[in-house]
Design a protein around this motif. Structure first.
Motif, PDB file in Angstrom:
ATOM      1  N   PHE A  95       0.868  -1.177   0.000  1.00 35.00           N
ATOM      2  CA  PHE A  95       0.000   0.000   0.000  1.00 35.00           C
ATOM      3  C   PHE A  95       0.899   1.219   0.000  1.00 35.00           C
ATOM      4  CE2 PHE A  95       0.283  -0.764   4.655  1.00 35.00           C
ATOM      5  CZ  PHE A  95       0.690   0.499   5.096  1.00 35.00           C
ATOM      6  N   ARG A  96       0.327   2.371  -0.374  1.00 34.12           N
ATOM      7  CA  ARG A  96       1.101   3.615  -0.398  1.00 34.12           C
ATOM      8  C   ARG A  96       0.237   4.786   0.035  1.00 34.12           C
ATOM      9  NH1 ARG A  96       2.630   2.848  -5.818  1.00 34.12           N
ATOM     10  NH2 ARG A  96       1.841   4.904  -6.333  1.00 34.12           N
ATOM     11  N   PHE A  97       0.821   5.625   0.879  1.00 37.06           N
ATOM     12  CA  PHE A  97       0.280   6.947   1.156  1.00 37.06           C
ATOM     13  C   PHE A  97       1.138   7.917   0.359  1.00 37.06           C
ATOM     14  CE2 PHE A  97      -1.233   4.800   5.035  1.00 37.06           C
ATOM     15  CZ  PHE A  97      -2.541   5.251   5.078  1.00 37.06           C
ATOM     16  N   ARG A 108      -3.323  14.381  -2.245  1.00 36.25           N
ATOM     17  CA  ARG A 108      -3.017  13.425  -1.172  1.00 36.25           C
ATOM     18  C   ARG A 108      -3.901  12.197  -1.404  1.00 36.25           C
ATOM     19  NH1 ARG A 108      -2.402  18.422   0.927  1.00 36.25           N
ATOM     20  NH2 ARG A 108      -0.522  18.772   2.155  1.00 36.25           N
ATOM     21  N   HIS A 109      -3.276  11.092  -1.736  1.00 34.42           N
ATOM     22  CA  HIS A 109      -4.057   9.915  -2.088  1.00 34.42           C
ATOM     23  C   HIS A 109      -3.433   8.650  -1.510  1.00 34.42           C
ATOM     24  CE1 HIS A 109      -1.244  10.769  -5.427  1.00 34.42           C
ATOM     25  NE2 HIS A 109      -1.086   9.450  -5.468  1.00 34.42           N
ATOM     26  N   PHE A 110      -4.211   7.582  -1.585  1.00 36.65           N
ATOM     27  CA  PHE A 110      -3.855   6.292  -1.002  1.00 36.65           C
ATOM     28  C   PHE A 110      -3.998   5.223  -2.066  1.00 36.65           C
ATOM     29  CE2 PHE A 110      -5.317   2.437   1.325  1.00 36.65           C
ATOM     30  CZ  PHE A 110      -4.174   2.216   2.095  1.00 36.65           C
ATOM     31  N   HIS A 111      -2.958   4.421  -2.218  1.00 36.28           N
ATOM     32  CA  HIS A 111      -2.985   3.268  -3.115  1.00 36.28           C
ATOM     33  C   HIS A 111      -3.266   2.055  -2.234  1.00 36.28           C
ATOM     34  CE1 HIS A 111      -1.031   5.396  -6.572  1.00 36.28           C
ATOM     35  NE2 HIS A 111      -0.571   6.153  -5.588  1.00 36.28           N
ATOM     36  N   PRO A 112      -4.445   1.455  -2.335  1.00 34.21           N
ATOM     37  CA  PRO A 112      -4.858   0.414  -1.378  1.00 34.21           C
ATOM     38  C   PRO A 112      -4.153  -0.930  -1.572  1.00 34.21           C
ATOM     39  CG  PRO A 112      -6.555   0.731  -3.040  1.00 34.21           C
ATOM     40  CD  PRO A 112      -5.501   1.761  -3.310  1.00 34.21           C
ATOM     41  N   SER A 124      -6.588  10.231   0.567  1.00 32.20           N
ATOM     42  CA  SER A 124      -5.888   9.778   1.768  1.00 32.20           C
ATOM     43  C   SER A 124      -6.553  10.342   3.016  1.00 32.20           C
ATOM     44  CB  SER A 124      -4.431  10.240   1.728  1.00 32.20           C
ATOM     45  OG  SER A 124      -3.765   9.915   2.926  1.00 32.20           O
ATOM     46  N   VAL A 138       1.240   7.894   9.385  1.00 33.73           N
ATOM     47  CA  VAL A 138       1.509   6.631   8.692  1.00 33.73           C
ATOM     48  C   VAL A 138       1.790   5.534   9.712  1.00 33.73           C
ATOM     49  CG1 VAL A 138       3.171   5.414   7.213  1.00 33.73           C
ATOM     50  CG2 VAL A 138       2.287   7.657   6.525  1.00 33.73           C
ATOM     51  N   ARG A 141      -1.447   4.451  11.367  1.00 38.96           N
ATOM     52  CA  ARG A 141      -2.300   3.617  10.505  1.00 38.96           C
ATOM     53  C   ARG A 141      -1.674   2.231  10.301  1.00 38.96           C
ATOM     54  NH1 ARG A 141      -6.263   4.358  12.006  1.00 38.96           N
ATOM     55  NH2 ARG A 141      -7.192   3.173  10.315  1.00 38.96           N
ATOM     56  N   ASN A 155      -7.076   3.059   5.737  1.00 35.79           N
ATOM     57  CA  ASN A 155      -7.214   4.443   5.279  1.00 35.79           C
ATOM     58  C   ASN A 155      -8.477   5.107   5.854  1.00 35.79           C
ATOM     59  OD1 ASN A 155      -6.365   6.735   3.751  1.00 35.79           O
ATOM     60  ND2 ASN A 155      -7.830   6.194   2.150  1.00 35.79           N
TER      61      ASN A 155
END
Length: 161
Positions: A95-97, A108-112, A124, A138, A141, A155
């Motif tokens: 995953f990525r923030f 600002r986004h989140f890759h699940p 995000s 981070v 979470r 997220n």
């Protein structure tokens, strides 16, 4: 030259991505490294790829989420306030923030999880801009997912988490 699915020339893509992300902030990476080491007892090592001109911080963890026995977080932080925090574990889950310009996505986004796809992304839950606050969020979470043994809800938090 060939074009990828977004119409970007593959030959020019690395320099274009670098220009959008911005030059790396070595001071921020050092600050983030210290926070990881101070705040998370499962950190085995937190090392910069180059002590003089770091481009990335890699944090090795002695445990992962669920049935993962090890994990790593790679962190990039730019002078322009862009960042990427990428989690990966020995079960090949990711995953990525992120915070950077991305067409058709929030800054600002989140890759699940489980594979942190390039698309689709989610907004995000982390909306603070400071390196220390983003790092704490981070870690909070990640610790939530670790304690719950699942990525479900990673997220889902109030800002800052």
């Amino acid at each position: 030259m060939t074009e990828d699915s977004e119409g970007v020339s593959q030959q020019s893509q690395p320099s274009e991505q670098s220009e959008v992300f911005g030059p790396i902030d070595a001071g921020a990476l050092r600050e983030i490294r210290e926070l990881f080491a101070e705040m998370e007892p499962l950190v085995e090592t937190a090392s910069l790829d180059d002590p003089l001109d770091p481009q990335m911080l890699s944090v090795e963890l002695s445990d992962g989420v669920g049935d993962a026995s090890t994990a790593r977080m790679d962190v990039r932080w730019s002078l322009t306030g862009n960042y990427a925090v990428h989690y990966t574990d020995d079960r090949d889950r990711n995953f990525r923030f992120d915070c950077h310009p991305k067409p058709d996505a929030p800054r600002r986004h989140f890759h699940p999880p489980p594979d942190a796809p390039s698309r689709p992304v989610e907004a995000s839950c982390i909306t603070v801009p400071e390196a220390s606050l983003v790092t704490r969020a981070v870690l909070q979470r990640w610790r939530y997912a670790h304690n719950q043994d699942t990525f479900e809800g990673i997220n889902d938090a109030e800002n800052p988490p």
